[in-house]
Write an enzyme that holds these catalytic residues in place. Structure first.
Site, PDB file in Angstrom:
ATOM      1  N   LYS A   1      39.174  39.639  27.777  1.00 37.94           N
ATOM      2  CA  LYS A   1      39.179  41.099  27.776  1.00 37.94           C
ATOM      3  C   LYS A   1      40.397  41.590  27.004  1.00 37.94           C
ATOM      4  O   LYS A   1      41.529  41.226  27.324  1.00 37.94           O
ATOM      5  CB  LYS A   1      39.219  41.609  29.217  1.00 37.94           C
ATOM      6  CG  LYS A   1      39.096  43.119  29.367  1.00 37.94           C
ATOM      7  CD  LYS A   1      39.148  43.449  30.848  1.00 37.94           C
ATOM      8  CE  LYS A   1      38.940  44.920  31.117  1.00 37.94           C
ATOM      9  NZ  LYS A   1      39.070  45.210  32.560  1.00 37.94           N
TER      10      LYS A   1
ATOM     11  N   ARG B   1      34.806  46.955  38.450  1.00 41.96           N
ATOM     12  CA  ARG B   1      35.539  45.965  39.242  1.00 41.96           C
ATOM     13  C   ARG B   1      36.725  46.580  39.966  1.00 41.96           C
ATOM     14  O   ARG B   1      37.107  46.127  41.044  1.00 41.96           O
ATOM     15  CB  ARG B   1      35.929  44.764  38.411  1.00 41.96           C
ATOM     16  CG  ARG B   1      36.759  45.024  37.156  1.00 41.96           C
ATOM     17  CD  ARG B   1      38.225  44.974  37.452  1.00 41.96           C
ATOM     18  NE  ARG B   1      38.975  44.493  36.307  1.00 41.96           N
ATOM     19  CZ  ARG B   1      40.180  44.924  36.007  1.00 41.96           C
ATOM     20  NH1 ARG B   1      40.758  45.874  36.727  1.00 41.96           N
ATOM     21  NH2 ARG B   1      40.827  44.412  34.965  1.00 41.96           N
TER      22      ARG B   1
ATOM     23  N   ASP C   1      43.007  65.689  43.898  1.00 43.36           N
ATOM     24  CA  ASP C   1      43.512  65.469  42.549  1.00 43.36           C
ATOM     25  C   ASP C   1      44.206  66.749  42.127  1.00 43.36           C
ATOM     26  O   ASP C   1      43.723  67.838  42.469  1.00 43.36           O
ATOM     27  CB  ASP C   1      42.358  65.138  41.591  1.00 43.36           C
ATOM     28  CG  ASP C   1      42.833  64.576  40.262  1.00 43.36           C
ATOM     29  OD1 ASP C   1      43.446  65.343  39.478  1.00 43.36           O
ATOM     30  OD2 ASP C   1      42.593  63.391  39.985  1.00 43.36           O
TER      31      ASP C   1
ATOM     32  N   GLY D   1      46.641  52.111  41.274  1.00 39.69           N
ATOM     33  CA  GLY D   1      47.133  52.748  40.064  1.00 39.69           C
ATOM     34  C   GLY D   1      48.221  51.999  39.325  1.00 39.69           C
ATOM     35  O   GLY D   1      48.293  52.062  38.095  1.00 39.69           O
ATOM     36  N   ALA D   2      49.102  51.300  40.039  1.00 38.94           N
ATOM     37  CA  ALA D   2      50.232  50.630  39.383  1.00 38.94           C
ATOM     38  C   ALA D   2      49.749  49.372  38.679  1.00 38.94           C
ATOM     39  O   ALA D   2      49.265  48.443  39.320  1.00 38.94           O
ATOM     40  CB  ALA D   2      51.308  50.291  40.408  1.00 38.94           C
ATOM     41  N   ASP D   3      49.881  49.351  37.364  1.00 34.75           N
ATOM     42  CA  ASP D   3      49.352  48.226  36.596  1.00 34.75           C
ATOM     43  C   ASP D   3      50.387  47.609  35.658  1.00 34.75           C
ATOM     44  O   ASP D   3      50.060  46.775  34.831  1.00 34.75           O
ATOM     45  CB  ASP D   3      48.128  48.660  35.791  1.00 34.75           C
ATOM     46  CG  ASP D   3      48.410  49.859  34.886  1.00 34.75           C
ATOM     47  OD1 ASP D   3      49.553  50.352  34.888  1.00 34.75           O
ATOM     48  OD2 ASP D   3      47.480  50.299  34.189  1.00 34.75           O
TER      49      ASP D   3
ATOM     50  N   SER E   1      46.042  46.144  44.231  1.00 29.84           N
ATOM     51  CA  SER E   1      45.034  45.679  43.274  1.00 29.84           C
ATOM     52  C   SER E   1      45.553  45.885  41.866  1.00 29.84           C
ATOM     53  O   SER E   1      45.758  47.021  41.427  1.00 29.84           O
ATOM     54  CB  SER E   1      43.726  46.458  43.473  1.00 29.84           C
ATOM     55  OG  SER E   1      42.764  46.073  42.518  1.00 29.84           O
TER      56      SER E   1
END
Length: 315
Positions: free
Chosen positions: A67, A110, A158, A213-215, A285
């Site tokens: 990916k 996912r 939101d 959200g934290a990536d 996640s």
């Protein structure tokens, strides 16, 4: 080379239902935990100051995937998506390129499915209501997957009121304030993670939080004092500790490896999930390549069964 099928976003989302995405993602966690599926570390290619590129490889069940995906948080100001790219699927037996998929749709499925799997495994018995904090593309799919798993009704929050209202209307939930959202049983956060949206005072006994959200290192949706109140879980320790919700606490010396359980071990029964009804659980996640592999396999299965269409290209 033979013609290669190409699956656009609409085809991917039409080929894999939220319920199927949940089951496929659950199986991916289990396959990785047993070592049946391989996943080398994610590679980041910075493109400052705008964003970054990520290369995510995986292999399992006769397939190998790569990916190539972006994260450009300010792209909506340009009328462009934050996440874009492609997912290449090859045979792990011959190396033959089998398919090319839109990766933003795979990411949405996912991401949402992982939130639902975490709630099924870690939420308190009887937990039902959902607080969705962040109702963008991936936040919407997290809410859809939780609804498909039987959770709801929910409260959607939101800063863009129209996004919360649209998602709430779609699901039969309601739009509400931040405080109303965090009062629900299961909290899912899918924000740009530029600042915390969950404080220690927001948490109550029995909460389950899926922080999505934290990536990348430096981002975070949950205050460190709030993390300290939680029993901690993640999708994969090396990735989460380096660039997920937990990475700030790890850098600060407030969280160590023994403090965190990988979800796959819980699903296999090798580790304990929630200890009691009053415990607060948090799942970090970060998004795994094995999850992308699982969704790609589902799309190929649907196509081979005549349930999905694709254009083809000759390379």
């Amino acid at each position: 080379m033979p013609e290669v099928p190409v699956f656009n976003a609409d085809t991917v989302l039409g080929a894999v239902s939220p319920a199927d995405a949940i089951e496929r993602t659950r199986a991916a966690f289990e396959h990785h935990a047993t070592g049946a599926w391989a996943m080398p570390p994610k590679v980041y290619v910075d493109a400052p100051p705008a964003g970054d590129f990520r290369a995510m490889p995986a292999r399992g069940d006769g397939l190998a995937t790569l990916k190539w995906v972006t994260s450009f948080p300010r792209n909506p100001e340009r009328g462009l998506p934050v996440v874009a790219g492609a997912l290449l699927v090859s045979s792990s037996e011959t190396g033959e390129l089998l398919a090319i998929l839109d990766c933003a749709s795979v990411t949405s499925l996912r991401t949402g499915a992982a939130a639902a799997v975490s709630a099924q495994a870690l939420a308190a018995e009887g937990a039902s209501t959902v607080g969705a904090i962040g109702c963008g593309v991936n936040g919407a799919w997290a809410a859809r997957c939780l609804a498909a798993a039987g959770y709801g009704p929910g409260v959607c929050f939101d800063p863009r009121a129209e996004a919360a209202q649209a998602l709430a209307g779609e699901l039969g939930w309601r739009a509400g304030s931040h405080d109303e959202a965090v009062s629900q049983d299961v909290l899912v956060t899918v924000t740009p993670a530029n600042r915390p949206v969950i404080a220690a005072g927001d948490l109550r006994p029995g909460h389950h939080v899926a922080a999505l959200g934290a990536d990348v290192h430096g981002k975070g949706e949950v205050e460190l004092d709030a993390l300290a109140r939680c029993r901690l879980f993640c999708d994969e320790w090396e990735q989460a500790s380096a660039g997920g919700e937990l990475s700030g606490a790890v850098s600060a010396g407030r969280v160590e490896r023994e403090d965190v359980t990988e979800l796959g071990d819980v699903l296999l029964g090798r580790a304990t999930g929630r200890h009691d009804a009053g415990e607060i659980t948090l799942f970090d996640s970060t998004g795994l390549a094995i999850q992308d592999l699982a969704i790609a396999a589902a799309v190929l299965d649907a196509w081979r069964a005549g349930k999905a269409e694709a254009s083809t290209v000759g390379l």
